[in-house]
Design an enzyme around this catalytic site. Structure first.
Site, PDB file in Angstrom:
ATOM      1  N   SER A  57       0.806  -1.233   0.000  1.00 61.70           N
ATOM      2  CA  SER A  57       0.000   0.000   0.000  1.00 61.70           C
ATOM      3  C   SER A  57       0.831   1.272   0.000  1.00 61.70           C
ATOM      4  O   SER A  57       0.318   2.337  -0.329  1.00 61.70           O
ATOM      5  CB  SER A  57      -0.948   0.009   1.205  1.00 61.70           C
ATOM      6  N   LYS A 101       0.809   4.952   6.800  1.00 62.78           N
ATOM      7  CA  LYS A 101       0.118   5.707   5.739  1.00 62.78           C
ATOM      8  C   LYS A 101       0.586   7.152   5.731  1.00 62.78           C
ATOM      9  O   LYS A 101       1.217   7.628   6.659  1.00 62.78           O
ATOM     10  CB  LYS A 101      -1.401   5.675   5.944  1.00 62.78           C
TER      11      LYS A 101
END
Length: 197
Positions: A57, A101
Site C-alpha cells: 500500500s 500511511k
C-alpha cells in the site's frame, strides 16, 4: 647481588601514586560513560520502535516487509503535518498490526474524493493528479468529511491497493492512536532504504 638490588629498585620505581589528575581523569571517564548511556536511552525511547510494512500500500515509498524506524517523540511536541508518513493502530486496536500511511488532510479540513481525485477544502490536490493513480474507490470519502480536532485523513501511496481512511473500519485517524512518525526505512530488496519522504 648487585643485579638483584638493581631489579629490586626497578620494581620499587614502578609503583604508581594516586594523584589528583588520575582521580580527575577517572571521574571524567565515568561522566562520559554515564552521559553516553543517557543519550542511548533517549535515542531508544525516541526512535526505538521498529515496525514492518505489510503489503504494497505504500509502494513506491516503502515496500512489503521493509522495516521502518518510528520517531515516538515528535508528535508529543508537534501535530502531524500533510505529507508525513505516520504509524498508527487503527481505532487504537492493540491486537491489530501497525498501519503506515501518509497524512493528506489535517484537523479542521474537509476531505472528499470525487472522480478518483482527492479534494481538500473543495480544492483538488494537485500532487494527487500527477503523482498517484486515480482512485477507483472513494469509500466513506464519497461524501464530504470534516476532520475534528486531533483527527487526520490518511491514504496509502499505492492508492488502489491500500486500506486507509477511505475504509469504514479505519476511518479518520485520531492523534491518540498514532505511534509516531516513520523516519527511516531499511531492509528493502529493491534498494529503497533511507529517510522516509
Amino acid at each position: 647481588m648487585r643485579r638483584r638490588q638493581k631489579y629490586h629498585s626497578m620494581f620499587r620505581e614502578k609503583k604508581k601514586v594516586v594523584t589528583f589528575e588520575l582521580v580527575k581523569e577517572l571521574f571524567s571517564w565515568g561522566f562520559y560513560t554515564l552521559f553516553a548511556l543517557f543519550v542511548a536511552f533517549v535515542l531508544v525511547l525516541a526512535f526505538g520502535k521498529r515496525v514492518r510494512t505489510i503489503g504494497d500500500s505504500m509502494e513506491s515509498s516503502l515496500s512489503n516487509g521493509q522495516s521502518v524506524l518510528v520517531d515516538r517523540i515528535v508528535y508529543k511536541l508537534f501535530s502531524p503535518s500533510k505529507g508525513d508518513v505516520i504509524v498508527f493502530l487503527p481505532n487504537g486496536n492493540e491486537k491489530s498490526h501497525y498501519y503506515i500511511k501518509r497524512v493528506v488532510a489535517v484537523s479542521g479540513e474537509t476531505v472528499q474524493i470525487k472522480d478518483g481525485i482527492l479534494y481538500v477544502n473543495d480544492e483538488a490536490v494537485s500532487d494527487d493528479a500527477h503523482d498517484y493513480d486515480k482512485m477507483e474507490e472513494a469509500g466513506i470519502a464519497e461524501n464530504e468529511i470534516t476532520l475534528g480536532n486531533g483527527e487526520f485523513f490518511v491514504l496509502g501511496d499505492n492508492r488502489n491497493s491500500s486500506e486507509d481512511s477511505r475504509s469504514a473500519n479505519i476511518g479518520v485517524v485520531k492523534l491518540s492512536t498514532i505511534a509516531g512518525k516513520a523516519w527511516f526505512s531499511y531492509g528493502s530488496s529493491n534498494g529503497n532504504n533511507g529517510f522516509v519522504k
